[in-house]
Write a protein that holds these residues in place. Structure first.
Motif, PDB file in Angstrom:
ATOM      1  N   GLY A 101       0.791  -1.225   0.000  1.00 39.76           N
ATOM      2  CA  GLY A 101       0.000   0.000   0.000  1.00 39.76           C
ATOM      3  C   GLY A 101       0.821   1.271   0.000  1.00 39.76           C
ATOM      4  O   GLY A 101       0.261   2.367  -0.019  1.00 39.76           O
ATOM      5  N   LEU A 115       0.058   3.917  -4.069  1.00 39.24           N
ATOM      6  CA  LEU A 115      -1.398   4.062  -4.122  1.00 39.24           C
ATOM      7  C   LEU A 115      -2.012   3.419  -5.359  1.00 39.24           C
ATOM      8  O   LEU A 115      -3.195   3.065  -5.348  1.00 39.24           O
ATOM      9  CB  LEU A 115      -1.769   5.543  -4.066  1.00 39.24           C
ATOM     10  N   MET A 122      -3.734  -0.023  -4.738  1.00 37.76           N
ATOM     11  CA  MET A 122      -4.913  -0.181  -3.877  1.00 37.76           C
ATOM     12  C   MET A 122      -6.057  -0.980  -4.508  1.00 37.76           C
ATOM     13  O   MET A 122      -6.693  -1.773  -3.821  1.00 37.76           O
ATOM     14  CB  MET A 122      -5.405   1.193  -3.411  1.00 37.76           C
ATOM     15  N   ASN A 132      -1.013   7.106   2.871  1.00 39.08           N
ATOM     16  CA  ASN A 132      -1.971   6.093   2.406  1.00 39.08           C
ATOM     17  C   ASN A 132      -3.086   5.760   3.387  1.00 39.08           C
ATOM     18  O   ASN A 132      -3.927   4.902   3.088  1.00 39.08           O
ATOM     19  CB  ASN A 132      -1.233   4.804   2.024  1.00 39.08           C
ATOM     20  N   ASP A 168      -5.824   7.225   4.291  1.00 39.72           N
ATOM     21  CA  ASP A 168      -7.179   7.414   3.768  1.00 39.72           C
ATOM     22  C   ASP A 168      -7.551   6.294   2.804  1.00 39.72           C
ATOM     23  O   ASP A 168      -8.690   5.790   2.819  1.00 39.72           O
ATOM     24  CB  ASP A 168      -7.303   8.767   3.064  1.00 39.72           C
ATOM     25  N   ALA A 169      -6.605   5.891   1.974  1.00 40.92           N
ATOM     26  CA  ALA A 169      -6.872   4.812   1.014  1.00 40.92           C
ATOM     27  C   ALA A 169      -7.053   3.480   1.731  1.00 40.92           C
ATOM     28  O   ALA A 169      -7.941   2.687   1.385  1.00 40.92           O
ATOM     29  CB  ALA A 169      -5.732   4.721  -0.005  1.00 40.92           C
ATOM     30  N   TYR A 170      -6.221   3.222   2.736  1.00 41.55           N
ATOM     31  CA  TYR A 170      -6.366   1.973   3.490  1.00 41.55           C
ATOM     32  C   TYR A 170      -7.737   1.888   4.172  1.00 41.55           C
ATOM     33  O   TYR A 170      -8.297   0.792   4.331  1.00 41.55           O
ATOM     34  CB  TYR A 170      -5.264   1.844   4.539  1.00 41.55           C
ATOM     35  N   ASP A 214     -10.443   3.293   3.026  1.00 37.02           N
ATOM     36  CA  ASP A 214     -11.494   3.412   2.011  1.00 37.02           C
ATOM     37  C   ASP A 214     -12.027   2.016   1.667  1.00 37.02           C
ATOM     38  O   ASP A 214     -11.362   1.220   0.999  1.00 37.02           O
ATOM     39  CB  ASP A 214     -10.923   4.086   0.761  1.00 37.02           C
ATOM     40  N   TYR A 269     -12.025  -0.031  -1.885  1.00 42.43           N
ATOM     41  CA  TYR A 269     -10.920  -0.838  -2.423  1.00 42.43           C
ATOM     42  C   TYR A 269     -11.027  -2.303  -2.007  1.00 42.43           C
ATOM     43  O   TYR A 269     -10.439  -3.176  -2.638  1.00 42.43           O
ATOM     44  CB  TYR A 269      -9.573  -0.283  -1.967  1.00 42.43           C
TER      45      TYR A 269
END
Length: 375
Positions: free
Chosen positions: A86, A89, A92, A123, A125-127, A129, A132
């Motif tokens: 991760g 990005l 993801m 990362n 916020d992406a983790y 989210d 994903y």
């Protein structure tokens, strides 16, 4: 070999990290496979049973080489860890594709330990989210036995770790952090250990020698330590420090040659935590090494006087890290989560912040230097 208990398993307290394997002609992407396999053979013979690799190590070749080396041994004789990458990005949306490829590269049907890799400012916020599907997919793999134990590694600050734990902490079985006697205070590793203790999550250690920075010290500092433990080499002090922290289960060392491997195995043939006076002496040595850092206390007086609205204490903390390390990825990675207009090069040098700084830090000069170092 010292072993630690983890959920009924006996894990070698020293794990072999596969981020700094021996390479050919200084090319990090070209692993010296014969030398690496020789090191794995010796590690197995001496009782190391934990091996840590990752998707991106050695330009993607670490998993291949470790898979090949470990395939010579019964699957139940070792524990293999790898990670979802991760830190990039663009990965993801690819959790299933990457996980399946990792099993293939490592020549296994399951991973003993699997981690969300490098949870950080960039990362988080992406983790978190859910679109994903990373957490959901990894939990499914755990349920069907292709992941035996799920955890995460973190280079991010304490607040980032708190956010991750608030979302997924109940399912995290271990956490890998950068921990050594320099970062005990420098990167607030002590607070991170305390946070993980609150969540009943055991600690895995990465960078125990801070990339080799504390494998050798200036002569006066080495003399202090040698006087307390004449039988111990300088690297051993870093490991004895970690043996003094009850929450630590596995210490991962990225050993690049057989000499380093043998030396570390000798250290981990015994468990010799530091006595109180030894711990005080070691942390005093660390303080001396960190003397050049800017003495920001995060009082935030500067922030209210900055016409650019910069988070000056956070930037100074990253500047200290970047300056002490001589570069590295932590500061640039953290800044990826910061709007460009809030980067150090946004400082206009007005010195309004310096007029109210209790520590009399030359902030404008630090921001200019930081911006230059980042180019």
């Amino acid at each position: 070999m010292v072993y630690k208990e983890f959920q009924g398993l006996k894990l070698s307290a020293l794990g072999m990290g596969a981020m700094r394997l021996p390479v050919l002609e200084g090319d990090d992407s070209r692993i010296d496979e014969a030398a690496a396999e020789e090191m794995v053979a010796y590690a197995m013979e001496q009782g190391i049973n934990y091996y840590d690799t990752a998707w991106g190590y050695h330009s993607g070749n670490s998993e291949l080489v470790m898979g090949k080396a470990l395939s010579k041994y019964p699957r139940e004789s070792f524990y293999l860890a790898t990670k979802f990458p991760g830190y990039d990005l663009s990965n993801m949306p690819k959790v299933k594709e990457i996980f399946e490829k990792q099993l293939e590269k490592c020549q296994v049907s399951y991973f003993d330990f699997y981690l969300f890799h490098n949870v950080c400012e960039m990362n988080i916020d992406a983790y978190l989210d859910e679109s994903y599907g990373i957490y959901q997919y990894l939990m499914e793999q755990k349920e069907n036995g292709r992941i035996r134990h799920l955890g995460f590694s973190a280079h991010g600050n304490l607040e980032v770790m708190k956010r991750f734990l608030a979302a997924y902490g109940k399912d995290m079985e271990f956490c890998q952090i950068q921990l050594n006697y320099l970062d005990w205070t420098f990167q607030d590793a002590k607070a991170k250990v305390e946070l993980l203790r609150e969540h009943n999550i055991p600690v895995w250690v990465m960078e125990p020698l801070r990339g080799g920075k504390i494998a050798k010290l200036p002569e006066p500092e080495e003399a202090i330590l040698h006087g307390l433990r004449p039988e111990e080499g300088t690297p051993a002090w870093a490991f004895r420090f970690l043996q003094s922290i009850p929450e630590v289960t596995v210490v991962l060392s990225g050993m690049s040659d057989m000499e380093q491997l043998k030396d570390n195995i000798r250290t981990f043939s015994t468990d010799l935590p530091l006595k109180k006076e030894e711990m005080e002496a070691l942390l005093s040595v660390a303080d001396g090494m960190l003397n050049g850092r800017l003495p920001c206390t995060a009082c935030h007086y500067c922030v209210s006087h900055c016409p650019q609205g910069l988070d000056i204490p956070a930037l100074l903390e990253l500047y200290n890290e970047h300056s002490f390390t001589g570069g590295g990825f932590i500061a640039p990675m953290a800044l990826m989560a910061v709007p460009k207009e809030k980067h150090p090069d946004a400082c206009i040098g007005c010195r309004s912040c310096e007029a109210v700084c209790p520590q009399q830090i030359k902030i404008s000069e630090a921001m200019k230097d930081f911006a230059g170092r980042l180019k």
